[in-house]
Motif scaffolding. Sequence first.
Motif, mmCIF file in Angstrom:
data_model
loop_
_atom_site.group_PDB
_atom_site.id
_atom_site.type_symbol
_atom_site.label_atom_id
_atom_site.label_comp_id
_atom_site.label_asym_id
_atom_site.label_seq_id
_atom_site.Cartn_x
_atom_site.Cartn_y
_atom_site.Cartn_z
ATOM 1 N N PHE A 26 -1.464 11.083 -1.472
ATOM 2 C CA PHE A 26 -1.111 10.758 -2.843
ATOM 3 C C PHE A 26 -0.024 9.684 -2.896
ATOM 4 C CE2 PHE A 26 1.849 11.614 -6.419
ATOM 5 C CZ PHE A 26 1.017 11.221 -7.459
ATOM 6 N N LEU A 27 1.015 9.831 -2.083
ATOM 7 C CA LEU A 27 2.104 8.853 -2.081
ATOM 8 C C LEU A 27 1.611 7.467 -1.672
ATOM 9 C CD1 LEU A 27 4.986 10.999 -0.550
ATOM 10 C CD2 LEU A 27 4.838 10.143 -2.893
ATOM 11 N N THR A 28 0.774 7.429 -0.650
ATOM 12 C CA THR A 28 0.240 6.142 -0.190
ATOM 13 C C THR A 28 -0.624 5.495 -1.269
ATOM 14 O OG1 THR A 28 0.254 6.879 2.116
ATOM 15 C CG2 THR A 28 -1.162 5.019 1.573
ATOM 16 N N ALA A 29 -1.513 6.280 -1.847
ATOM 17 C CA ALA A 29 -2.401 5.746 -2.888
ATOM 18 C C ALA A 29 -1.611 5.312 -4.120
ATOM 19 C CB ALA A 29 -3.446 6.796 -3.269
ATOM 20 N N SER A 30 -0.561 6.078 -4.446
ATOM 21 C CA SER A 30 0.265 5.733 -5.596
ATOM 22 C C SER A 30 0.924 4.375 -5.405
ATOM 23 C CB SER A 30 1.328 6.817 -5.813
ATOM 24 O OG SER A 30 2.163 6.514 -6.910
ATOM 25 N N GLN A 31 1.439 4.127 -4.219
ATOM 26 C CA GLN A 31 2.089 2.845 -3.922
ATOM 27 C C GLN A 31 1.098 1.691 -3.963
ATOM 28 O OE1 GLN A 31 3.835 3.710 -0.120
ATOM 29 N NE2 GLN A 31 5.421 5.051 -0.983
ATOM 30 N N GLN A 32 -0.156 1.997 -3.634
ATOM 31 C CA GLN A 32 -1.186 0.957 -3.599
ATOM 32 C C GLN A 32 -1.898 0.787 -4.932
ATOM 33 O OE1 GLN A 32 -3.665 2.357 -0.402
ATOM 34 N NE2 GLN A 32 -2.316 1.565 1.214
#
Length: 422
Positions: free
Chosen positions: A89-95
Motif C-alpha cells: 500500500f505504501l509503495t503504491a500510494s507513493q507511485q
Amino acid sequence: MRKRAAGLSAALLGIVLGLTACGSDQPAAAPADSAPASAPAVDKGNGKLVIWADPVRTAALKPFTEQFGKENGVTVEIKEIAEELQNQFLTASQQGSGPDVLIAAHDWIGNLVQNGSIDPVQLTAEQKSAFQEIAIKAVTFGGQTYGAPYAVENLGLIRNTALAPEAPASVEALIESGQALKKAGKVSEILCVPVGQEGDAYHIYPFYSSAGGSLFGTTASGDPDPTKITVGDSAPAFTKLNELGKKGVGALKTSLGNDNTIATFASGKCAYLISGPWAIADVKKAGISYDVTAVPAFDGGDPATPFVGVQTFYVASKGKSKALAQEFVTNYVTNPDVAMALYNADPRPPALTAALDQAKAANPDMGKFIEAGKTGIPMPAIPQMAAIWQPFGVAEAAVINGGDPAKAAAAANKAITEAIEK
C-alpha cells in the motif's frame, strides 16, 4: 452525502452468509429497517472506488460493495492482497497507483500518517458514540480520527473446563493447577502460550505488564512516548518470565509457538491457553468444553494488560475518488449489516455496539473476550512500535531459556533505541 446500507435484500445477505459462515452459532445479518435516506449526490471522482483488503474480508465485502456501487452509480473493485499489505500500500500510494480505501489493523496508523498515505475520516460525534470507546481511542492519532473501526480483538485465557472447572485467580494459581494436572498425567504442558524460538511480545505482554514491565514512557496526554524506551527498566518483569521458564516450573517454553500452541490445547495436552477469538473455531472443532476469562495477574502485581487490536477502514490520501471513499467509510461500512458480514467471515467482536449486541446474543464468547480485554490498552500505533518486536522477543526467549534478565533487558533496550534512531 449520507446514505445507509439498509436497502440490502435477503438474497444478498444470503450470499454473504454462504461465503463466510463459520458454524451454526453464527448470527444472521441484521434485517434492513428502512429505505436509504435521500442525500446530495456524492462526488464520484473517477467513477471507480478501489478497495484493498485481505482474502477473508474481500469475500465478505463483495456483495455490499456491489450494492454501494449500484446506489452511487460507480464501479467498485476489491483487490485481494494476501501478503505484505502495508508495504504494498505504501509503495503504491507513493507511485499514485494505490486504492481509495484500505482495510487493515489500527496499529499501522502512525506509519501511514507519517508517510502521508491516509486522511482523517469524517465521523460525527453521534457516529463515534455508536462504537466501543476503546475502538475509537485506537483509531485516534494526534487528536484526529483516522479510521472507521469494525472489529476488536484481544487475548483471553481459554480454559478446558473438564480439566480446570474454575478460572484461576492469579498466575500462581494457574501454574499450581497446571502442575497438579501434569503430575496426575492428565496434561503434558502446564500452560499453552506462544513463545517460540524468537519470543512473542504480543502473547506474553499480559504477564510482562502484570510484573511491572513496560515498553515506552507516556506523554502528558497518556500516549506512548517513543523518546522514552523503558524495556531496560523492566528487568524485574523479565525476571518473572525467567522464573516461569525454569526447570521445576516449566510454564513457559520456546518449544511452543504460534504454529503448535492452539493445536496442543485442542488435543487436550494442556488445560490453559492464552489466545484470542481466532482460536475458538479449532477448540470447538476438537469438541473441548471451554470457557473464556481474563488472563490472570500475578499475586500482588499490576493488572494483566493485553494489547487490544482494532481492524479498520482507512481513506487513502492519494486515492482518485476521495469523496466517494469518505462516503463509503463513514456512512456505509458503519452500518450493522456490513459489520455483521465481516463478523461472519472472521468471528471477532464487532466494534460497532449494535453489531456486538447481535454477535453476543448468538455467541456469548464474543462478550467474554470483550470482558477479558477490559484492562487492555490499544496496541501502540506509533511507528516506533515496529522496533520493539524483534529485540523484545530475543530477550524474552533468552530469559525463558535461563538467560540473565538484567542483561537481556539492557540488550533489548539498546537494540530498540538504535533501531529507532536510525
